[in-house]
Motif scaffolding. Structure first.
Motif, mmCIF file in Angstrom:
data_model
loop_
_atom_site.group_PDB
_atom_site.id
_atom_site.type_symbol
_atom_site.label_atom_id
_atom_site.label_comp_id
_atom_site.label_asym_id
_atom_site.label_seq_id
_atom_site.Cartn_x
_atom_site.Cartn_y
_atom_site.Cartn_z
ATOM 1 N N VAL A 110 44.379 30.745 35.057
ATOM 2 C CA VAL A 110 43.000 30.655 35.547
ATOM 3 C C VAL A 110 42.973 30.761 37.071
ATOM 4 C CG1 VAL A 110 41.001 29.134 35.738
ATOM 5 C CG2 VAL A 110 42.184 29.363 33.552
ATOM 6 N N LEU A 111 43.910 30.116 37.742
ATOM 7 C CA LEU A 111 43.967 30.197 39.201
ATOM 8 C C LEU A 111 44.254 31.623 39.661
ATOM 9 C CD1 LEU A 111 43.922 28.658 41.897
ATOM 10 C CD2 LEU A 111 46.372 28.262 41.619
ATOM 11 N N LEU A 112 45.199 32.289 39.006
ATOM 12 C CA LEU A 112 45.519 33.673 39.366
ATOM 13 C C LEU A 112 44.323 34.583 39.131
ATOM 14 C CD1 LEU A 112 47.570 35.861 40.167
ATOM 15 C CD2 LEU A 112 48.272 35.960 37.757
ATOM 16 N N THR A 113 43.679 34.449 37.984
ATOM 17 C CA THR A 113 42.506 35.273 37.677
ATOM 18 C C THR A 113 41.388 35.053 38.680
ATOM 19 O OG1 THR A 113 43.022 35.282 35.312
ATOM 20 C CG2 THR A 113 40.757 35.760 35.942
ATOM 21 N N THR A 114 41.110 33.800 39.014
ATOM 22 C CA THR A 114 39.994 33.489 39.906
ATOM 23 C C THR A 114 40.243 34.015 41.311
ATOM 24 O OG1 THR A 114 39.572 31.486 38.603
ATOM 25 C CG2 THR A 114 38.554 31.633 40.782
ATOM 26 N N VAL A 115 41.441 33.816 41.840
ATOM 27 C CA VAL A 115 41.750 34.253 43.209
ATOM 28 C C VAL A 115 41.653 35.771 43.320
ATOM 29 C CG1 VAL A 115 43.555 34.386 44.958
ATOM 30 C CG2 VAL A 115 43.157 32.239 43.745
ATOM 31 N N VAL A 116 42.271 36.485 42.382
ATOM 32 C CA VAL A 116 42.241 37.953 42.440
ATOM 33 C C VAL A 116 40.828 38.479 42.212
ATOM 34 C CG1 VAL A 116 43.095 40.056 41.353
ATOM 35 C CG2 VAL A 116 44.651 38.140 41.739
ATOM 36 N N SER A 117 40.119 37.910 41.261
ATOM 37 C CA SER A 117 38.797 38.424 40.911
ATOM 38 C C SER A 117 37.775 38.178 42.000
ATOM 39 C CB SER A 117 38.325 37.776 39.598
ATOM 40 O OG SER A 117 39.189 38.074 38.548
ATOM 41 N N VAL A 118 37.829 37.030 42.660
ATOM 42 C CA VAL A 118 36.819 36.739 43.665
ATOM 43 C C VAL A 118 36.996 37.649 44.878
ATOM 44 C CG1 VAL A 118 38.095 34.929 44.909
ATOM 45 C CG2 VAL A 118 35.605 34.833 44.786
ATOM 46 N N MET A 119 38.221 37.976 45.235
ATOM 47 C CA MET A 119 38.438 38.893 46.353
ATOM 48 C C MET A 119 38.069 40.325 45.970
ATOM 49 S SD MET A 119 41.909 37.471 48.212
ATOM 50 C CE MET A 119 42.937 37.660 46.758
ATOM 51 N N ALA A 120 38.431 40.736 44.748
ATOM 52 C CA ALA A 120 38.060 42.081 44.296
ATOM 53 C C ALA A 120 36.550 42.219 44.159
ATOM 54 C CB ALA A 120 38.745 42.379 42.972
ATOM 55 N N ALA A 121 35.891 41.180 43.650
ATOM 56 C CA ALA A 121 34.440 41.241 43.479
ATOM 57 C C ALA A 121 33.720 41.342 44.817
ATOM 58 C CB ALA A 121 33.962 40.008 42.717
ATOM 59 N N TYR A 122 34.193 40.618 45.822
ATOM 60 C CA TYR A 122 33.555 40.688 47.139
ATOM 61 C C TYR A 122 33.705 42.087 47.734
ATOM 62 C CZ TYR A 122 32.772 39.901 52.108
ATOM 63 O OH TYR A 122 32.318 39.991 53.412
ATOM 64 N N GLY A 123 34.898 42.657 47.596
ATOM 65 C CA GLY A 123 35.099 44.010 48.115
ATOM 66 C C GLY A 123 34.243 45.038 47.401
ATOM 67 N N LEU A 124 34.126 44.931 46.076
ATOM 68 C CA LEU A 124 33.321 45.897 45.321
ATOM 69 C C LEU A 124 31.832 45.709 45.583
ATOM 70 C CD1 LEU A 124 35.177 45.802 41.883
ATOM 71 C CD2 LEU A 124 35.266 47.615 43.599
ATOM 72 N N ALA A 125 31.397 44.461 45.807
ATOM 73 C CA ALA A 125 29.971 44.204 46.029
ATOM 74 C C ALA A 125 29.516 44.691 47.393
ATOM 75 C CB ALA A 125 29.684 42.715 45.889
ATOM 76 N N ARG A 126 30.386 44.667 48.369
ATOM 77 C CA ARG A 126 29.999 45.034 49.741
ATOM 78 C C ARG A 126 30.427 46.444 50.129
ATOM 79 N NH1 ARG A 126 26.849 41.738 49.031
ATOM 80 N NH2 ARG A 126 26.532 39.757 50.149
#
Length: 304
Positions: A110-126
């Motif tokens: 869960v920690l690995l998924t959350t860390v990678v996903s939150v950074m990828a999501a911010y990059g894709l959103a902006r």
């Protein structure tokens, strides 16, 4: 002339109200139709709660009983309650090892998924580059592929790397499987945040990393809680990947460890129910702690 005068009436699917003037005062009068509807809804919801909680209560009750009591009266009450099944399951059946393995694997994944996903999501959103649309499509394609179809090449890959019966390999597998869904959810939340917040932070001298951590992350906390819960539950309950990838009994997780209570000719029901109760406790605690954030995350954007 009557002292009561009907001024107005409102009719709806859930509640019918009539406004009546009595002695110069206006008071609402509810019709029987709305009262009956609310009563029917409450009866249905409470009935569903009883049906849903019935097996859970039966499991907890039988975990405090003995094998003889369950055989003689399967639906009887645990009177007097006994903790013997919990002691035997935790120590004799190595349930402490399975619980520790599940906590390590689930927390790490869960920690690995959350860390990678939150950074990828911010990059894709902006991102404004068209090439990032292709990257986003790659993330979304992970939601359309049946993950269990990859078990054979995945097993050969981990076996060639000598990573079978290794908890770290399970963390990597579960972490990778949760990235597409988590990235999709978090990207939607980041796109709802106004970019003026980031511009104001930059004017104040904050770097991109500081803006991301101190300004944006607190605002997407409901989405983070939703992602954590929606990933914690399937990883904690998963039986398939530990059964295939873990060969050493010391590396079993809780779902696989529970199979040791089933014998060819006899099943130790008290220890089985005790093990199921122990496995359920972290999920109940997680939902109790994160209920408010989960509701905020699921209902975000539904109101103006």
């Amino acid at each position: 002339m009557s002292s009561n005068l009907v001024l107005s009436s409102k009719s709806s699917a859930s509640d019918d109200t009539v406004a009546v003037v009595t002695g110069g005062k206006r008071r609402p009068v509810r019709s029987d139709t709305g009262w009956a509807g609310r009563l029917l809804a409450n009866v249905f919801l409470w009935g569903y709660a009883v049906v849903a909680l019935g097996p859970l209560l039966l499991m907890v009750n039988n975990s405090f009983r003995t094998q003889q009591q369950i055989a003689m009266e399967p639906l009887g009450l645990a009177l007097p309650p006994s903790l013997t099944s919990f002691q035997e399951a935790w120590l004799t059946a190595s349930f402490d090892v399975y619980f520790r393995n599940s906590m390590i694997v689930t927390t790490g994944a869960v920690l690995l998924t959350t860390v990678v996903s939150v950074m990828a999501a911010y990059g894709l959103a902006r991102a404004r580059n068209r090439w990032f649309r292709g990257v986003e499509a790659v993330f979304l394609s992970g939601l359309m592929l049946p993950v269990h179809l990859a078990i054979l090449p995945l097993f050969y890959l981990l076996d060639s790397l000598r990573m079978t019966s290794n908890l770290f390999s399970l963390i990597l597998v579960y972490g990778a499987l949760g990235i597409p869904f988590s990235t999709f959810v978090l990207t939607v939340f980041f796109r709802q945040l106004p970019q003026e917040l980031e511009e104001a932070a930059r004017i104040d001298g904050a770097s991109t990393a500081r803006t991301f951590v101190e300004v944006l992350l607190p605002l997407v906390r409901p989405a983070l809680a939703t992602v954590v819960v929606f990933r914690f539950v399937p990883v904690w309950n998963d039986f398939f990947y530990p059964l295939i990838l873990m060969r050493d009994p010391d590396s079993y997780t809780l779902p696989v460890g529970l199979t040791r209570f089933f014998g060819e000719y006899q099943t130790d029901w008290p220890q089985l129910f005790a093990g199921l109760t122990i496995a359920t406790i972290p999920l109940v605690v997680l939902f109790l702690l994160a209920t408010k954030q989960i509701i905020s995350g699921l209902t975000s954007g539904m109101s103006k």
